[in-house]
Design a protein around this motif. Structure first.
Motif, PDB file in Angstrom:
ATOM      1  N   PHE A  43       9.482  -3.945  -4.568  1.00  0.00           N
ATOM      2  CA  PHE A  43      10.374  -3.181  -3.540  1.00  0.00           C
ATOM      3  C   PHE A  43       9.473  -2.061  -2.961  1.00  0.00           C
ATOM      4  CE2 PHE A  43      15.083  -4.087  -5.767  1.00  0.00           C
ATOM      5  CZ  PHE A  43      14.351  -5.560  -5.843  1.00  0.00           C
ATOM      6  N   ALA A  44       9.426  -2.053  -1.721  1.00  0.00           N
ATOM      7  CA  ALA A  44       8.850  -1.101  -0.897  1.00  0.00           C
ATOM      8  C   ALA A  44       9.104  -1.249   0.383  1.00  0.00           C
ATOM      9  CB  ALA A  44       7.279  -1.506  -1.061  1.00  0.00           C
ATOM     10  N   ARG A  45       8.805  -0.388   1.145  1.00  0.00           N
ATOM     11  CA  ARG A  45       9.047   0.044   2.667  1.00  0.00           C
ATOM     12  C   ARG A  45       7.580  -0.241   3.369  1.00  0.00           C
ATOM     13  NH1 ARG A  45      14.062   2.508   4.136  1.00  0.00           N
ATOM     14  NH2 ARG A  45      14.707   3.311   2.309  1.00  0.00           N
ATOM     15  N   THR A  46       7.847  -0.781   4.614  1.00  0.00           N
ATOM     16  CA  THR A  46       6.553  -1.079   5.533  1.00  0.00           C
ATOM     17  C   THR A  46       6.289   0.423   6.049  1.00  0.00           C
ATOM     18  OG1 THR A  46       7.748  -1.185   7.401  1.00  0.00           O
ATOM     19  CG2 THR A  46       7.013  -3.118   6.167  1.00  0.00           C
ATOM     20  N   GLY A  47       5.246   0.713   6.867  1.00  0.00           N
ATOM     21  CA  GLY A  47       4.912   1.870   7.659  1.00  0.00           C
ATOM     22  C   GLY A  47       6.168   2.377   8.519  1.00  0.00           C
ATOM     23  N   ALA A  48       6.947   1.520   9.078  1.00  0.00           N
ATOM     24  CA  ALA A  48       8.038   1.606   9.913  1.00  0.00           C
ATOM     25  C   ALA A  48       9.413   2.008   9.008  1.00  0.00           C
ATOM     26  CB  ALA A  48       8.172   0.417  10.893  1.00  0.00           C
ATOM     27  N   GLY A  49       9.308   1.709   7.822  1.00  0.00           N
ATOM     28  CA  GLY A  49      10.352   1.718   7.024  1.00  0.00           C
ATOM     29  C   GLY A  49      11.072   0.661   6.689  1.00  0.00           C
ATOM     30  N   ARG A  50      10.777  -0.443   7.086  1.00  0.00           N
ATOM     31  CA  ARG A  50      11.428  -1.610   6.836  1.00  0.00           C
ATOM     32  C   ARG A  50      11.400  -1.984   5.134  1.00  0.00           C
ATOM     33  NH1 ARG A  50       9.932  -7.751   9.315  1.00  0.00           N
ATOM     34  NH2 ARG A  50      11.618  -8.746   8.433  1.00  0.00           N
ATOM     35  N   PRO A  51      12.324  -2.061   4.597  1.00  0.00           N
ATOM     36  CA  PRO A  51      12.534  -2.750   3.158  1.00  0.00           C
ATOM     37  C   PRO A  51      12.069  -3.977   3.038  1.00  0.00           C
ATOM     38  CG  PRO A  51      14.681  -1.971   4.054  1.00  0.00           C
ATOM     39  CD  PRO A  51      14.046  -1.984   5.176  1.00  0.00           C
ATOM     40  N   LEU A  52      11.035  -4.142   2.135  1.00  0.00           N
ATOM     41  CA  LEU A  52      10.784  -5.818   1.894  1.00  0.00           C
ATOM     42  C   LEU A  52      10.651  -5.849   0.389  1.00  0.00           C
ATOM     43  CD1 LEU A  52       7.786  -6.136   4.258  1.00  0.00           C
ATOM     44  CD2 LEU A  52      10.183  -6.906   4.621  1.00  0.00           C
ATOM     45  N   VAL A  53      10.796  -7.189  -0.111  1.00  0.00           N
ATOM     46  CA  VAL A  53      10.451  -7.580  -1.585  1.00  0.00           C
ATOM     47  C   VAL A  53       9.172  -8.511  -1.155  1.00  0.00           C
ATOM     48  CG1 VAL A  53      11.182  -8.761  -3.462  1.00  0.00           C
ATOM     49  CG2 VAL A  53      12.803  -7.376  -2.068  1.00  0.00           C
ATOM     50  N   VAL A  54       8.194  -7.948  -1.875  1.00  0.00           N
ATOM     51  CA  VAL A  54       6.996  -8.595  -2.010  1.00  0.00           C
ATOM     52  C   VAL A  54       6.576  -9.480  -3.418  1.00  0.00           C
ATOM     53  CG1 VAL A  54       4.471  -8.754  -1.578  1.00  0.00           C
ATOM     54  CG2 VAL A  54       6.154  -7.453  -0.176  1.00  0.00           C
ATOM     55  N   THR A  55       6.701 -10.767  -3.522  1.00  0.00           N
ATOM     56  CA  THR A  55       6.487 -11.071  -4.831  1.00  0.00           C
ATOM     57  C   THR A  55       4.818 -11.480  -4.995  1.00  0.00           C
ATOM     58  OG1 THR A  55       8.514 -12.467  -4.446  1.00  0.00           O
ATOM     59  CG2 THR A  55       7.153 -13.196  -6.139  1.00  0.00           C
ATOM     60  N   VAL A  56       4.342 -11.056  -6.022  1.00  0.00           N
ATOM     61  CA  VAL A  56       2.978 -11.073  -6.297  1.00  0.00           C
ATOM     62  C   VAL A  56       2.899 -11.663  -7.797  1.00  0.00           C
ATOM     63  CG1 VAL A  56       2.303  -9.226  -4.979  1.00  0.00           C
ATOM     64  CG2 VAL A  56       2.893  -8.928  -7.490  1.00  0.00           C
ATOM     65  N   ARG A  57       1.785 -12.314  -8.134  1.00  0.00           N
ATOM     66  CA  ARG A  57       1.350 -12.983  -9.462  1.00  0.00           C
ATOM     67  C   ARG A  57       0.086 -12.412  -9.694  1.00  0.00           C
ATOM     68  NH1 ARG A  57      -2.257 -16.799 -10.939  1.00  0.00           N
ATOM     69  NH2 ARG A  57      -2.287 -17.696  -8.686  1.00  0.00           N
ATOM     70  N   ARG A  58      -0.087 -11.891 -10.976  1.00  0.00           N
ATOM     71  CA  ARG A  58      -1.387 -11.320 -11.537  1.00  0.00           C
ATOM     72  C   ARG A  58      -2.425 -12.411 -11.766  1.00  0.00           C
ATOM     73  NH1 ARG A  58      -1.419  -6.749 -15.211  1.00  0.00           N
ATOM     74  NH2 ARG A  58      -3.632  -6.314 -15.092  1.00  0.00           N
ATOM     75  N   GLY A  67       0.694  -1.124  -0.028  1.00  0.00           N
ATOM     76  CA  GLY A  67      -0.067   0.004   0.130  1.00  0.00           C
ATOM     77  C   GLY A  67       0.930   1.380   0.051  1.00  0.00           C
ATOM     78  N   SER A  68       2.252   1.135   0.059  1.00  0.00           N
ATOM     79  CA  SER A  68       2.975   2.399   0.139  1.00  0.00           C
ATOM     80  C   SER A  68       2.760   3.083  -1.305  1.00  0.00           C
ATOM     81  CB  SER A  68       4.399   1.644   0.272  1.00  0.00           C
ATOM     82  OG  SER A  68       5.384   3.058   0.094  1.00  0.00           O
ATOM     83  N   ASP A  69       3.082   4.515  -1.203  1.00  0.00           N
ATOM     84  CA  ASP A  69       3.165   5.335  -2.056  1.00  0.00           C
ATOM     85  C   ASP A  69       4.269   5.226  -3.276  1.00  0.00           C
ATOM     86  OD1 ASP A  69       0.835   6.583  -1.504  1.00  0.00           O
ATOM     87  OD2 ASP A  69       1.717   8.191  -0.271  1.00  0.00           O
ATOM     88  N   ARG A  70       5.456   4.709  -2.372  1.00  0.00           N
ATOM     89  CA  ARG A  70       6.709   4.513  -3.368  1.00  0.00           C
ATOM     90  C   ARG A  70       6.732   2.891  -3.482  1.00  0.00           C
ATOM     91  NH1 ARG A  70      11.116   8.545  -1.660  1.00  0.00           N
ATOM     92  NH2 ARG A  70       9.956  10.340  -2.525  1.00  0.00           N
ATOM     93  N   ARG A  71       6.588   2.327  -4.545  1.00  0.00           N
ATOM     94  CA  ARG A  71       6.612   0.881  -4.945  1.00  0.00           C
ATOM     95  C   ARG A  71       7.399   0.727  -6.118  1.00  0.00           C
ATOM     96  NH1 ARG A  71       0.918   0.858  -3.690  1.00  0.00           N
ATOM     97  NH2 ARG A  71       0.836   1.204  -6.028  1.00  0.00           N
ATOM     98  N   LEU A  72       8.484  -0.199  -6.205  1.00  0.00           N
ATOM     99  CA  LEU A  72       9.088  -0.201  -7.382  1.00  0.00           C
ATOM    100  C   LEU A  72       9.007  -1.737  -7.926  1.00  0.00           C
ATOM    101  CD1 LEU A  72      11.429   0.549  -9.362  1.00  0.00           C
ATOM    102  CD2 LEU A  72      13.123  -0.185  -7.689  1.00  0.00           C
ATOM    103  N   PRO A  73       8.167  -1.911  -8.869  1.00  0.00           N
ATOM    104  CA  PRO A  73       7.992  -3.052  -9.627  1.00  0.00           C
ATOM    105  C   PRO A  73       9.352  -3.587 -10.066  1.00  0.00           C
ATOM    106  CG  PRO A  73       6.719  -1.554 -10.825  1.00  0.00           C
ATOM    107  CD  PRO A  73       7.603  -0.782  -9.532  1.00  0.00           C
ATOM    108  N   VAL A  74       9.664  -4.705 -10.002  1.00  0.00           N
ATOM    109  CA  VAL A  74      10.916  -5.350 -10.825  1.00  0.00           C
ATOM    110  C   VAL A  74      10.557  -6.738 -11.184  1.00  0.00           C
ATOM    111  CG1 VAL A  74      13.254  -6.267 -10.099  1.00  0.00           C
ATOM    112  CG2 VAL A  74      12.432  -4.029  -9.002  1.00  0.00           C
ATOM    113  N   SER A  75      10.765  -7.092 -12.605  1.00  0.00           N
ATOM    114  CA  SER A  75      10.321  -8.608 -12.989  1.00  0.00           C
ATOM    115  C   SER A  75      11.170  -9.388 -12.225  1.00  0.00           C
ATOM    116  CB  SER A  75      10.819  -8.457 -14.457  1.00  0.00           C
ATOM    117  OG  SER A  75      10.277  -7.468 -15.328  1.00  0.00           O
ATOM    118  N   ALA A  76      10.475 -10.487 -11.966  1.00  0.00           N
ATOM    119  CA  ALA A  76      10.915 -11.720 -11.146  1.00  0.00           C
ATOM    120  C   ALA A  76      11.553 -12.697 -12.267  1.00  0.00           C
ATOM    121  CB  ALA A  76       9.760 -12.327 -10.680  1.00  0.00           C
ATOM    122  N   VAL A  77      12.868 -12.509 -12.139  1.00  0.00           N
ATOM    123  CA  VAL A  77      13.595 -13.382 -13.282  1.00  0.00           C
ATOM    124  C   VAL A  77      13.438 -15.003 -13.124  1.00  0.00           C
ATOM    125  CG1 VAL A  77      16.010 -13.941 -14.107  1.00  0.00           C
ATOM    126  CG2 VAL A  77      15.351 -11.713 -13.172  1.00  0.00           C
TER     127      VAL A  77
END
Length: 90
Positions: free
Chosen positions: A46-61, A26-36
């Motif tokens: 690539f995004a940060r949590t509300g506390a600023g923790r940097p995470l990679v979340v993998t999603v499928r359409r 839900g972050s305003d700053r999300r960087l989508p990166v192709s999953a090789v």
């Protein structure tokens, strides 16, 4: 964008809480990166949590605008450097 959990994804989360995943997505700053090697319908977000923790979340359409959450983890040092450089230019 609606995000959906697979039961197996929730059960497999280690060290990352479901609310942190949703904050990152839900972050305003999300960087989508192709999953090789995983096909065109899978993205790493690539995004940060509300506390600023940097995470990679993998999603499928899914259908329409739906996305399925496949997993989440902390960024590696290289991923974090890429994300910070991207953030600096936003």
């Amino acid at each position: 964008m609606p995000y959906h959990w697979l039961a197996v994804t929730l059960a497999a989360l280690r060290g990352v809480e479901p609310y942190e995943v949703l904050q990152a997505l839900g972050s305003d700053r999300r960087l989508p990166v192709s999953a090789v090697g995983l096909g065109p319908k899978v993205l790493g977000i690539f995004a940060r949590t509300g506390a600023g923790r940097p995470l990679v979340v993998t999603v499928r359409r899914g259908d329409g605008f739906d996305w399925w959450i496949l997993g989440a983890r902390d960024m590696t040092d290289d991923e974090f450097a890429t994300f910070e450089a991207w953030e600096a230019n936003q």
